[in-house]
Design a protein around this motif. Structure first.
Motif, short mmCIF file in Angstrom:
data_model
loop_
_atom_site.label_atom_id
_atom_site.label_comp_id
_atom_site.label_asym_id
_atom_site.label_seq_id
_atom_site.Cartn_x
_atom_site.Cartn_y
_atom_site.Cartn_z
N LEU A 40 0.82 -1.20 0.00
CA LEU A 40 0.00 0.00 0.00
C LEU A 40 0.85 1.25 0.00
O LEU A 40 0.60 2.20 -0.72
CB LEU A 40 -0.92 -0.01 1.22
N MET A 97 3.76 1.53 -1.04
CA MET A 97 4.68 1.48 -2.18
C MET A 97 6.12 1.55 -1.69
O MET A 97 6.97 2.24 -2.27
CB MET A 97 4.37 2.62 -3.16
N CYS A 112 1.11 7.88 -9.00
CA CYS A 112 0.87 7.01 -7.84
C CYS A 112 -0.09 5.88 -8.21
O CYS A 112 0.16 4.71 -7.87
CB CYS A 112 0.29 7.85 -6.70
N SER A 155 1.66 3.43 -10.51
CA SER A 155 2.64 2.61 -9.78
C SER A 155 1.95 1.48 -9.01
O SER A 155 2.44 0.35 -8.98
CB SER A 155 3.43 3.51 -8.82
N GLN A 156 0.80 1.78 -8.40
CA GLN A 156 0.07 0.72 -7.71
C GLN A 156 -0.38 -0.38 -8.68
O GLN A 156 -0.28 -1.57 -8.38
CB GLN A 156 -1.16 1.31 -7.01
N GLN A 194 2.60 -2.50 -9.60
CA GLN A 194 3.00 -3.41 -8.54
C GLN A 194 2.02 -4.57 -8.39
O GLN A 194 2.41 -5.68 -8.02
CB GLN A 194 3.14 -2.66 -7.22
N PHE A 206 -2.57 -6.86 -2.62
CA PHE A 206 -3.09 -5.67 -3.30
C PHE A 206 -4.59 -5.52 -3.09
O PHE A 206 -5.14 -4.42 -3.25
CB PHE A 206 -2.76 -5.69 -4.79
N GLY A 258 -4.50 -3.76 0.06
CA GLY A 258 -3.99 -2.43 -0.27
C GLY A 258 -5.06 -1.54 -0.88
O GLY A 258 -5.16 -0.35 -0.56
N PHE A 298 -6.37 1.89 0.64
CA PHE A 298 -6.33 3.08 -0.23
C PHE A 298 -7.71 3.73 -0.31
O PHE A 298 -7.85 4.97 -0.22
CB PHE A 298 -5.85 2.69 -1.63
N LEU A 346 -8.04 1.29 -10.77
CA LEU A 346 -7.52 0.37 -9.75
C LEU A 346 -8.36 -0.90 -9.64
O LEU A 346 -7.82 -2.00 -9.56
CB LEU A 346 -7.46 1.09 -8.40
#
Length: 904
Positions: A500, A502, A660, A663-664, A667, A684, A687, A691, A715
């Motif tokens: 979460l 990162m 951001c 990037s999530q 990952q 995730f 996460g 988030f 997401l």
């Protein structure tokens, strides 16, 4: 033709008080024959109007109607086509040429003759008759004498004079004739005798008239004598009038001399009055008092009274210099000398004012810089209101300088900008240094808590701390935890927090506290900058007299428009000049603000880079705060420096926010699972839950909610896709379990947070969770009663192939003996043992965090009961009357499931 003429006179012309004098039957030349009549008419009333009327029969043919009318005075030419030969064609030239073809030449000649007579009698403008023989016009009257009197008055070309001399008797004349005829009995029977009697009586009356005239001769002689006496008296009066006129002639000459002298006196008085007005005008508008002159030359520019005196004197001087002189005033020596005096006073005072304000800028700047140290400890910016208050006393003088000495005015503005830019740059740099130190200290406070974190997180924390002292010059790797491995269930929470964050600092509880502190620091930075910029912009607008909003320029001597860079002035039209002045002054404010606060945008970007480097989730806080301040600044003034600068910085914040989210997602795609341990709830997925909880807290009532909704959609799609990817790759945990547990967790999260933009994804998560739960239950229940399931699957296959249900028992592989044999293999104890093993296997597959074991076990119970009832139904239909039943009942199964659940 006579009958037609009478009919036309009766039906058409008599109702309109007109008499018909000429008529001709015609049709248009060169076209299909459509007969009509051209009529020459005169009105019975005075003045007489002569017309040419076109008459034709109606379509039904029972009456005539007027079709077209021309005034005879509009006729210019009558063309008979041929004067030597008989030709029925003729032309009439009105506003255009009309070509006609008469029914006969005689009718044409008669109509032309009638037109000629009417022209001779009634029109001053004589018509032009072309191709008409003069002999024809002379013979026509002679030919008319042979025509009977009645007909000559009724046809075209008749004696129009006789018609015009005839007048109808009035009512009184008719009454007198009737009374006279009644006095004579034979007046009707013997017209000749009655006429003879009247003739005799007429002779008697003539004789009496002659005698009466002869008897009045004496009276006529007396009248003539009286006229002669009156003429003599008139001559006497004329002589006296002549003498009186000679006497008045001398008086008139004297009065003319008096009038001339009075006129000269009046002219002299008028000239003296105008001269006095001009002198008073020059004295009133071009005279500057000694007090004003003294104030301009040596007035005190430090005290309030001295400044007020200088303001009054400068306004008076400007008014004198801007007086609209009348023609000829410039040639007066006194006016020229006064203008030179005004110019000298203007230049002198402009130099004094410019030098003094330069000294004020430097002096105030030194005083202000001495107070900077007290603000460095606190996250506040020095207030410049005392400096602004002192300088605003000179605002009217700056306006005067702007209207009189543009170069000095621009020089002062450049000096102010140069000085203030250095002052603000130093203040803003120190302010942002304090902000960066406080921002970096949010993670240092929790330094002792990192000893319990995994080794990788502690290393990353040290890497992040090493970046805090760079004051915005931060570079480095983003994360050292790009690839995570799923280990035991006890470490899933810490790993999900690392994902979460990162790879930033710590677990979620510590991060929430740090992020809240960062949010307060960032909000304080923006809250300090906003009033500072607004106050400075308002001061610049007031002090330098630059119009920030629509305003009306003073009508007196509007200044020439100049650019801020000192270029040559250019005159334009008044309205266009006003609009150009407003836009150029707004540009000047913007340029001055850009130079004064040129360090704000780089420092903000540096602070944003530091916050993003410390924790990329800071971009959520920064996006909300920056959006709110941009919205507030745009409401105040959309074109202001603050609105533009914050808008530019907002673009950077939005870019960091998008980075951001990307990037999530990256990952998520890089997550790999362990082959030796079960999967459980994926990092995730946890996460995303954290988030979403954080984002919902930050973006509550925020202006940029749409950006968050778009990020949610990206997401959640990545979460769905990667959950399926991990489920497909899982070897230890069944695919259905991975899908069921993770989508149940996603569904619970979305239901709890109630994110409206993800309603469709919430329904999809529930659908996937339900489908995979059902699939897992069905696949797992096939193992405890494997042979019994295979047997009844074969029975259903035979029925599907067309075998009747009551005949299945005759199949060798599915007869009653085989059924009893299979049922005996599954007594109650065996079933309970198989269910107990199934419970242990399910418990091994499922994770503890999601607590789905009892849900799955209850679903298995329902599915097992459904299968049991299905098997009993097949036995009843396919083996009727056999008395075969299962070794256990539904009640037994309920006890099995309950006891197994309680024992574990």
């Amino acid at each position: 033709m006579t009958a037609i003429k009478h009919a036309l006179q009766r039906d058409i012309f008599t109702p309109n008080d007109e008499r018909l004098l000429g008529i001709v039957n015609v049709c248009k030349a060169g076209k299909k024959k459509k007969n009509c009549f051209l009529c020459a008419t005169v009105t019975t009333e005075r003045p007489v109007q002569v017309k040419v009327v076109k008459v034709k029969k109606s379509d039904k043919g029972d009456f005539y109607k007027r079709q077209q009318t021309w005034e005879l005075r509009d006729l210019t030419v009558v063309d008979a086509k041929d004067a030597s030969k008989e030709n029925p064609e003729f032309d009439l030239h009105f506003e255009k040429v009309y070509r006609w073809l008469a029914s006969s030449t005689a009718e044409k000649n008669s109509f032309i003759s009638c037109i000629w007579k009417l022209n001779q009698r009634y029109l001053r403008k004589k018509l032009e008759f072309v191709n008409v023989s003069s002999q024809l016009l002379e013979e026509l009257p002679k030919a008319e004498e042979s025509v009977p009197s009645g007909e000559s008055q009724s046809v075209a070309g008749g004696d129009e004079d006789a018609l015009d001399d005839y007048q109808e008797l009035s009512a009184r004349e008719e009454q007198d004739i009737e009374s006279m005829m009644e006095m004579c009995e034979y007046a009707i029977s013997n017209a000749e005798g009655f006429a003879e009697k009247l003739f005799k009586e007429l002779q008697v009356l003539d004789g009496a008239n002659i005698q009466s005239i002869m008897a009045s001769e004496k009276q006529v002689n007396i009248l003539m004598q009286l006229l002669d006496e009156a003429l003599s008296e008139v001559d006497t009066i004329e002589g006296k009038l002549s003498s009186y006129e000679e006497m008045l002639q001398s008086v008139r000459d004297q009065m003319d001399q008096i009038s001339q002298s009075n006129r000269l006196i009046q002219i002299s008085n008028t000239n003296n009055g105008k001269l006095l007005d001009e002198i008073q005008f020059l004295v009133n508008y071009m005279d500057l008092s000694k007090g004003h002159i003294r104030a301009l030359q040596e007035g005190d520019l430090t005290s309030p009274k001295g400044i007020e005196a200088c303001i009054n004197a400068s306004e008076a001087l400007l008014q004198c210099m801007n007086v609209a002189l009348r023609p000829g005033h410039h040639e007066l020596k006194a006016v020229t000398q006064q203008q030179l005096l005004f110019a000298e006073l203007r230049d002198t005072f402009a130099r004094r004012l410019t030098n003094h304000l330069n000294n004020v800028f430097v002096h105030q700047g030194h005083d202000q810089s001495s107070t900077l140290s007290q603000h460095t400890a606190d996250l506040t910016l020095p207030k410049h209101s005392p400096l602004h208050r002192d300088l605003l006393r000179y605002a009217k003088l700056m306006e005067w300088l702007k209207n009189t000495h543009r170069e000095k005015y621009e020089g002062l503005s450049r000096t102010y900008v140069d000085y203030m830019s250095r002052l603000y740059e130093r203040e803003i740099k120190d302010f942002f240094e304090v902000a960066k130190i406080k921002m970096a200290g949010t993670s240092k406070e929790a330094k002792g808590k990192f000893a319990t974190l995994p080794r990788k997180e502690s290393a990353l924390k040290q890497e992040t701390e090493s970046l805090h002292g760079s004051s915005g010059k931060l570079t480095g790797s983003t994360s050292s935890l790009n690839k995570l491995t799923v280990q035991g269930s006890n470490s899933r929470r810490s790993q999900s927090s690392s994902l979460l964050d990162m790879g930033n600092m710590s677990a979620s509880d510590l991060d929430v506290a740090d992020r809240t502190k960062f949010d307060k620091i960032f909000e304080q930075v923006l809250s300090e900058l906003e009033p500072l910029c607004l106050a400075e912009q308002d001061f610049i607008s007031k002090f330098f007299k630059l119009q920030q909003h629509q305003a009306v320029m003073p009508p007196l001597a509007q200044p020439e428009t100049e650019e801020f860079d000192g270029s040559a002035p250019s005159r334009i039209l008044p309205q266009a000049e006003h609009r150009h002045s407003l836009s150029s002054e707004k540009d000047m404010v913007r340029q001055m603000m850009n130079k004064i606060f040129q360090s704000i945008e780089p420092e903000l970007n540096s602070l944003i880079a530091l916050g993003d480097k410390i924790d990329s989730f800071h971009s959520l806080y920064m996006l909300v705060k920056m959006s709110h301040h941009v919205w507030t600044a745009e409401n105040v003034d959309p074109a202001s420096f603050l609105s533009t600068t914050l808008g530019n910085v907002l673009v950077t914040v939005k870019r960091n926010f998008d980075k951001c989210i990307s990037s999530q997602i990256r990952q998520m795609e890089e997550v790999k699972i362990s082959k030796k341990s079960k999967v459980g709830i994926l990092p995730f997925v946890i996460g995303f839950e954290e988030f979403a909880e954080l984002a919902e807290t930050i973006f509550r009532n925020a202006e940029r909610r749409g950006d968050l909704d778009k990020a949610y959609v990206k997401l959640i799609k990545a979460v769905f896709m990667n959950v399926e990817k991990v489920a497909n790759e899982s070897q230890k945990t069944p695919r259905d379990v991975v899908m069921m547990e993770n989508f149940h967790h996603i569904f619970s999260t979305l239901s709890r947070l109630k994110i409206s933009c993800l309603d469709a994804e919430r329904r999809e998560a529930k659908h996937k969770y339900t489908d995979h739960l059902q699939s897992y239950v069905i696949n797992s229940l096939g193992q405890p009663l494997e042979k019994l399931n295979h047997f009844f699957e074969g029975v259903e296959a035979r029925v599907a192939q067309g075998v009747r249900e009551e005949e299945v028992s005759y199949q060798l592989a599915f007869n009653k003996q085989e059924l009893r044999k299979v049922i005996k293999e599954y007594p109650g104890k065996e079933v309970k043992k198989g269910l107990d093993n199934l419970y242990k296997k399910v418990d091994k597959h499922l994770c503890e965090e999601e607590s789905l074991l009892q849900v799955v076990w209850h679903s298995m119970q329902d599915e097992f009961i459904r299968q049991y009832k299905h098997f009993e139904g097949l036995i009843g239909r396919c083996y009727p009357g056999s008395g075969i039943t299962m070794e256990f009942t539904i009640q037994d199964m309920l006890e099995y499931f309950s006891s197994i659940a309680q024992s574990h």
